[in-house]
Write an enzyme that holds these catalytic residues in place. Structure first.
Site, short mmCIF file in Angstrom:
data_model
loop_
_atom_site.label_atom_id
_atom_site.label_comp_id
_atom_site.label_asym_id
_atom_site.label_seq_id
_atom_site.Cartn_x
_atom_site.Cartn_y
_atom_site.Cartn_z
N ASP A 48 -0.38 -10.01 5.34
CA ASP A 48 -1.69 -10.33 4.77
C ASP A 48 -1.84 -11.86 4.70
OD1 ASP A 48 -3.72 -8.51 2.66
OD2 ASP A 48 -3.87 -10.70 2.70
N GLN A 74 -12.37 -2.10 -1.46
CA GLN A 74 -12.19 -2.26 -0.01
C GLN A 74 -13.10 -3.36 0.50
OE1 GLN A 74 -12.91 1.29 2.40
NE2 GLN A 74 -11.97 0.35 4.20
N HIS A 90 -6.54 0.64 6.06
CA HIS A 90 -5.28 -0.10 5.97
C HIS A 90 -4.59 0.26 4.67
CE1 HIS A 90 -8.52 -2.59 4.32
NE2 HIS A 90 -7.63 -3.00 3.43
#
Ligand code: 5GP
Ligand code: ZN
Length: 136
Positions: free
Chosen positions: A32, A95, A101
């Protein structure tokens, strides 16, 4: 199954470079860009599905098996003390990228991170009513 507008489609299929920690025919797992903790990773299917509600059963099953494998690897390599698996569905649930994901967030003692919610105290009757609403 790709969405031409979707950044995670481009990342998952290698059109946009990423720090990839795992790849196979169906998935890419990347670091990330704004990690909650060292090693925070995202499991991305290469096909485009908006979120869990649209995910085929087989992809869902494979994603959790992959999460388990990577959790063991992270504990071994990063020496994390624990790990959160987080998966947000729709804006109201946090989200922000609408390509399924799963977050893998290694946790370390004293990392001062919070993955939390306000708790409530429903009565047994209220819980019974909710149970019936869901299964009824
Ligand atoms: P969500 O809030 O949708 O559950 O999580 C989206 C995550 O994707 C966030 O943690 C955010 O930091 C991460 N993210 C957004 N854009 C990119 C990107 O271009 N590359 C990477 N590696 N992560 C991204
Ligand atoms: Zn996509």
């Amino acid at each position: 199954m790709r969405d031409e507008q979707c950044i995670f489609c481009k990342i998952a299929n290698g059109e946009i470079p990423s720090k990839t920690i795992y790849e196979d025919e169906d998935f890419r797992v990347i670091l990330d860009l704004e990690p909650a903790a060292k090693g925070h990773s995202l499991i991305l299917p290469k096909n485009h599905y908006r979120n869990l509600l649209e995910l085929p059963d087989e992809t869902a099953a494979n994603a959790i098996v992959l999460a388990k494998k990577l959790a063991i690897q992270m504990k071994d390599k990063l020496k994390c003390d624990g790990l959160n698996v987080v998966q947000n569905n729709e804006e109201v649930a946090g989200q922000t990228v609408f390509h399924f994901h799963m977050h893998l967030i290694p946790r370390y003692k004293d990392d001062n991170q919070k993955i939390d919610w306000e708790k409530s105290k429903p009565s047994q009757e209220e819980l019974e009513a909710i149970k019936n609403e869901i299964i009824g």
